[in-house]
Structures are given as C-alpha cells and as structure tokens.
Design an enzyme around this catalytic site. Sequence first.
Site, PDB file in Angstrom:
ATOM      1  N   CYS A 178      -3.205   4.895   2.638  1.00 55.83           N
ATOM      2  CA  CYS A 178      -4.241   3.891   2.372  1.00 55.83           C
ATOM      3  C   CYS A 178      -5.347   3.958   3.427  1.00 55.83           C
ATOM      4  CB  CYS A 178      -3.637   2.485   2.365  1.00 55.83           C
ATOM      5  SG  CYS A 178      -4.865   1.194   1.980  1.00 55.83           S
ATOM      6  N   CYS A 231       0.825  -1.213   0.000  1.00 62.86           N
ATOM      7  CA  CYS A 231       0.000   0.000   0.000  1.00 62.86           C
ATOM      8  C   CYS A 231       0.858   1.262   0.000  1.00 62.86           C
ATOM      9  CB  CYS A 231      -0.888   0.038   1.250  1.00 62.86           C
ATOM     10  SG  CYS A 231      -1.930  -1.415   1.497  1.00 62.86           S
TER      11      CYS A 231
END
Length: 366
Positions: free
Chosen positions: A53, A49
């Site tokens: 995120c 990520c």
Amino acid sequence: MNMATTFPTAAAATRVPVARDPRWVAIVSRDKASDGHFWYSVTTTGVYCRPSCPSRIANPKNVQLHDTLEGAKATGFRPCRRCNPDGPSSDEANAAIVVRACRLIEDSDEELALGDLAAAVGKSQSYFHRLFKAAIGLTPKDYAAAHRAAKVRRGLEAGNSVTEAIYEAGFNSSGRFYENSTDILGMTPARYRAGGADEEIRFAVGQASLGAILVASSRKGVASILLGDDPEALVCDLQDRFPKAELIGADADYEALVAQVVGFVEAPGIGLDLPFDVRGTAFQQRVWQALQEIPVGRTVSYAEIARRIGQPKAVRAVAGACAANSLAVVIPCHRVVRNDGALSGYAWGVERKRALLDREAARGAA
C-alpha cells in the site's frame, strides 16, 4: 524481500510486537512480492491494506497483521481505497489494461487513435500513454507499427503481393507504407518479398577477449553482432541469417566500426553510439527493449522480463526472443538467468555468458 522467509503464525504474532515481526519490513518497504501472503489493518484509520500500500506508513503500535484476507475483513474495517486489498493490485490491474490495449491494436484492421484506445480502457490519454510505454517499452503508436510490420512480413513471406500484404496489415494507403518501408522492413518491399535478394550486407570479423566477433551492417545500420570460436562458422551463420543477400567484405573504414564494437563488448558500460537495424516481431521488440533496460552488472529472470512486458505467462516465448537476438551484448540477453540464478542457454555459449556476467559484476563492484 525474499519470500522464502517463514512468517510467524497468527498465534505467534500476538506474542511478537509488530515492529519486530519480519512482515513489518515488507510493509515499510512496500514490498509488492508480499501481496497475497498477508494483510494488515490500522486501528486509527479503520482500514485494512495489502503490504505494498502506498499510503503513509502507520505507527506499528496501531497495526494488526493478518494471515488471510478473511482475517483482515473480520476486523470490521473497510478496505483501503488506495491499494484495493480485496481485488487485484494496481500493477495487476495496469497489466490487464495494457494487455487489453495490445489485443485491441492487434485485432483492429486500421490504426487506432490514442484517444480511442484510452477511452476503450477507461483512462485518460496522458495516463494511458505513460502506462503503456512503462509496461511495454514502446508507445501505443510504435507497438501498432511493429505489429503491422510483422503482418506485412508474414504476408510477403507467404507469397502475397506487396499491395495485398500492405492492406491486410492495416495500412490505409500504399503511399503511407512506402514512405517508411525501408525502416519497417530494412529494405524495399519487393526485395523483402524476394527474400532479401540483392540486399547488400557489409561485414568484417575481428578478435575480442571472448573470441572471434563478426559485425555486419545493412544500409540502415548494424544488423548482426555474432560471437564464436571459428570466424568461418560466424560467416556461415551470417549467410544463414541473410540467405539471399550479397555479403561484402568491409573496407578499412568499416574495420574502424568493428573496433568500436569490440571496445563496447570489452566494456559495455561505455555505450555504443551507432545506428542499428533491429529486425524482429512486435513481441521480440518488446522483449529486447526490456533487456536493454537491465543495468550493467545486474541480472533478471526470464519470468521477470515476462512480467515487465505485461505477459507473465510468456516465459518460454521470452526465452525464444532471447535466442533470436542477433546483436550480442548490444541487446544484453546474457543478463537473463533462471529463477534460481543459474545460467541457462546462450546463443554464443554459456561460458561466454558467464565471462560477460563476471566481467560486468567485477566492473560494477569496482
């Protein structure tokens, strides 16, 4: 988060538990400013990520930090579907959508329906409407109206007939335009074409702790609030702003309105419930709307305002819109500073800007 923070190298990170790494703070706070500076992967979910995120925060014991996107990919994990770490962030993608919609509006010869705009950018009407207003500060319809109004002004100023200016700006009928012409131009089209000839502007000069203050109103509302040291210079400034208008010294009733404005300048937190005649281009209107969303006691940079209106490269144009502001304090351009926090130019003097900010900061801390 301050991106001046020096993050540890990958080698150093192996010796520091993730929960103690300064990058973990960025993940927990979903810091968008950290996007592009590092990535992280989660062993239990098998994804990697970007720091911002929006997914549920993982246990730091299951997290690995990566200095590069290639390092995150080397884990063999898949990219997170929610934050799209391989591509543009959601903010960047949304900004691109809004910019595309603005270009469609500006390039169209007629008003586009909301559904057509939403379909053109691949979004639902409701989502697109919320996205556009959050980024621009105006609805798509209001943005289109402001753009057409600016085109009408340019046409009239270029010497075109009223009819030519109306149709070249994308109005389908003259009747539709004339219904709202005073709101669009602040006066009738013929009067605007004549440079505001015979427009009446009422004004009065008062005194505030920051010096002289001039308040002027058209039939629509307050059109100028000017600050300075010399009342006569303020009147000259007003004459330059409305060169063909008839300036009328105000009566006692108007003095009461000026007193309201003075009270607001002394304490902006109280608000000012008056009608305004805000004249500017579509771009200026977007900037001024963004300025009015800055809370009392806070400052932002010109670059941040440019980002908020979806045009991150338009920093100089933002500064120009601030300089063109005719409504001191009401449109709080004094709350915009340089990236390093230093004060920049102010139409009514840098010392007044400093005094306004100091006063607002003190009241905010009280």
